[in-house]
Design a protein around this motif. Structure first.
Motif, mmCIF file in Angstrom:
data_model
loop_
_atom_site.group_PDB
_atom_site.id
_atom_site.type_symbol
_atom_site.label_atom_id
_atom_site.label_comp_id
_atom_site.label_asym_id
_atom_site.label_seq_id
_atom_site.Cartn_x
_atom_site.Cartn_y
_atom_site.Cartn_z
ATOM 1 N N LEU A 84 0.832 -1.201 0.000
ATOM 2 C CA LEU A 84 0.000 0.000 0.000
ATOM 3 C C LEU A 84 0.872 1.259 0.000
ATOM 4 O O LEU A 84 0.693 2.144 -0.850
ATOM 5 N N THR A 85 1.801 1.353 0.930
ATOM 6 C CA THR A 85 2.607 2.574 1.050
ATOM 7 C C THR A 85 3.511 2.788 -0.162
ATOM 8 O O THR A 85 3.825 3.933 -0.504
ATOM 9 N N GLN A 86 3.921 1.712 -0.825
ATOM 10 C CA GLN A 86 4.786 1.845 -1.993
ATOM 11 C C GLN A 86 4.076 2.514 -3.174
ATOM 12 O O GLN A 86 4.723 2.937 -4.130
ATOM 13 N N ARG A 87 2.766 2.624 -3.076
ATOM 14 C CA ARG A 87 2.004 3.300 -4.121
ATOM 15 C C ARG A 87 1.886 4.800 -3.837
ATOM 16 O O ARG A 87 1.206 5.526 -4.541
ATOM 17 N N THR A 88 2.570 5.238 -2.767
ATOM 18 C CA THR A 88 2.599 6.661 -2.427
ATOM 19 C C THR A 88 4.052 7.107 -2.276
ATOM 20 O O THR A 88 4.963 6.280 -2.166
ATOM 21 N N ARG A 89 4.251 8.412 -2.253
ATOM 22 C CA ARG A 89 5.595 8.962 -2.077
ATOM 23 C C ARG A 89 5.526 10.128 -1.096
ATOM 24 O O ARG A 89 4.643 10.986 -1.200
ATOM 25 N N ILE A 90 6.441 10.147 -0.148
ATOM 26 C CA ILE A 90 6.507 11.242 0.821
ATOM 27 C C ILE A 90 7.250 12.406 0.181
ATOM 28 O O ILE A 90 8.380 12.251 -0.277
ATOM 29 N N VAL A 91 6.606 13.576 0.162
ATOM 30 C CA VAL A 91 7.261 14.738 -0.446
ATOM 31 C C VAL A 91 7.776 15.731 0.593
ATOM 32 O O VAL A 91 8.660 16.535 0.298
ATOM 33 N N SER A 92 7.218 15.689 1.792
ATOM 34 C CA SER A 92 7.724 16.570 2.851
ATOM 35 C C SER A 92 7.349 16.029 4.224
ATOM 36 O O SER A 92 6.366 15.299 4.373
ATOM 37 N N ARG A 93 8.151 16.411 5.189
ATOM 38 C CA ARG A 93 7.939 16.017 6.585
ATOM 39 C C ARG A 93 7.882 17.281 7.436
ATOM 40 O O ARG A 93 8.713 18.161 7.290
ATOM 41 N N SER A 94 6.928 17.354 8.322
ATOM 42 C CA SER A 94 6.773 18.532 9.172
ATOM 43 C C SER A 94 7.808 18.528 10.293
ATOM 44 O O SER A 94 8.613 17.600 10.422
ATOM 45 N N GLU A 95 7.747 19.539 11.132
ATOM 46 C CA GLU A 95 8.535 19.521 12.361
ATOM 47 C C GLU A 95 8.009 18.400 13.245
ATOM 48 O O GLU A 95 6.960 17.813 12.973
ATOM 49 N N GLU A 96 8.715 18.099 14.318
ATOM 50 C CA GLU A 96 8.299 17.026 15.215
ATOM 51 C C GLU A 96 7.298 17.543 16.244
ATOM 52 O O GLU A 96 7.431 18.649 16.773
ATOM 53 N N TYR A 97 6.287 16.717 16.518
ATOM 54 C CA TYR A 97 5.253 17.039 17.498
ATOM 55 C C TYR A 97 5.216 15.967 18.579
ATOM 56 O O TYR A 97 5.642 14.834 18.364
ATOM 57 N N GLY A 98 4.659 16.323 19.741
ATOM 58 C CA GLY A 98 4.476 15.335 20.790
ATOM 59 C C GLY A 98 3.558 14.219 20.325
ATOM 60 O O GLY A 98 2.513 14.474 19.710
ATOM 61 N N PHE A 99 3.934 12.976 20.584
ATOM 62 C CA PHE A 99 3.203 11.809 20.099
ATOM 63 C C PHE A 99 1.787 11.778 20.691
ATOM 64 O O PHE A 99 1.580 12.150 21.848
ATOM 65 N N PRO A 100 0.787 11.321 19.915
ATOM 66 C CA PRO A 100 -0.579 11.196 20.433
ATOM 67 C C PRO A 100 -0.604 10.470 21.780
ATOM 68 O O PRO A 100 -0.097 9.345 21.890
ATOM 69 N N PRO A 101 -1.167 11.104 22.807
ATOM 70 C CA PRO A 101 -1.083 10.550 24.162
ATOM 71 C C PRO A 101 -2.258 9.672 24.574
ATOM 72 O O PRO A 101 -3.329 9.705 23.973
ATOM 73 N N MET A 102 -2.041 8.915 25.640
ATOM 74 C CA MET A 102 -3.116 8.264 26.364
ATOM 75 C C MET A 102 -3.541 9.249 27.449
ATOM 76 O O MET A 102 -2.690 9.797 28.159
#
Length: 287
Positions: A210-228
């Motif tokens: 699935l992911t190989q059918r897409t391409r990453i063109v940009s990455r944002s800054e880092e954010y705090g991971f989704p919490p519990m």
């Protein structure tokens, strides 16, 4: 003497009733079902895994556990506002919007840290797009209106370009899960999309076709991971029991196996300040 015996009898009777009620209350508390909210951002279409994790938590907490799955963050946020769930795994955006209703329980460790990013992706056949700026006038897929990586972050990026995110694209739509954003881009239903880096990387491990059918063109800054998170009114013993259970997963063989299937290394106590950059974007969105 009779008076003393009568007095002693009532004392014994009172103690018997008191301890019987206390034991009953304790048993009732132990049997109270712990309700945990999940959204498609994390465990979409993984029902068999949910069952394994549910059984693990039930044994560790010695209480029934129920996972409550919803298809959007707004539905989960409403359950939290109504105190209908005890704990929830949410995005950083809802966490900050509900900061008066919840408290930070634990933050996942992903690749040794508690951060993630927003990925802008395009179909693999698109070899020219270099950033979100090149997607102006195109069809774009968002994950959820309360998703940080799948909505808030890309809109903030557009504002930094000096553009209006409401008119930047030809058309936008919500898929209601990050997996579905990837699927929409993979089949050219959308010419671009914004997804959670953890979800894309996890699917790249578990479903690379699935992911190989897409391409990453940009990455944002880092954010705090989704919490519990826990509802604000949760009793402290229940809060601590759940928190310790999550923190101890990485040192338990069965817990390690479950974590590996989640593609995370464990949980740790979080610091609210890791979400400051997300709060800044929320303020920008409200302007």
């Amino acid at each position: 003497m009779k008076h003393m015996l009568k007095h002693l009898f009532f004392i014994i009777l009172f103690c018997s009733i008191f301890f019987s009620q206390a034991a009953s209350a304790g048993q009732k508390n132990r049997q109270r079902t712990i309700r945990i909210g999940l959204t498609p951002a994390l465990l979409h279409n993984r029902q068999s895994y949910n069952v394994k994790w549910q059984k693990y938590l039930q044994r560790k907490l010695n209480q029934p556990v129920e996972f409550i799955q919803r298809d959007s963050y707004s539905e989960m946020m409403n359950l939290i506002r109504q105190d209908k769930i005890d704990f929830a795994w949410v995005c950083s955006y809802p966490f900050l919007l509900l900061k008066k209703k919840v408290k930070l329980l634990a933050v996942p460790q992903y690749k040794g840290r508690s951060v993630y990013q927003s990925y802008i992706i395009v179909p693999a056949s698109d070899t020219t797009t270099k950033s979100i700026a090149d997607l102006k006038g195109k069809i774009f897929a968002y994950a959820d209106p309360y998703s940080n990586s799948g909505y808030l972050s890309p809109r903030y990026s557009i504002r930094k370009l000096g553009k209006n995110p409401d008119t930047f694209f030809k058309k936008t739509f919500f898929t209601w899960s990050h997996r579905k954003v990837i699927q929409a881009v993979a089949v050219d239903l959308a010419q671009g999309g914004a997804v959670d880096s953890y979800i894309w990387e996890s699917l790249n491990r578990f479903d690379p076709k699935l992911t190989q059918r897409t391409r990453i063109v940009s990455r944002s800054e880092e954010y705090g991971f989704p919490p519990m998170v826990a509802r604000q009114s949760i009793l402290e013993p229940e809060f601590k029991a759940m928190q310790n259970t999550l923190l101890d997963m990485s040192s338990n063989p069965e817990g390690k196996t479950l974590l590996k299937q989640l593609n995370i290394e464990g949980f740790k106590k979080g610091n609210r300040h890791i979400y400051d950059s997300v709060e800044k974007m929320i303020e920008s969105e409200a302007q």
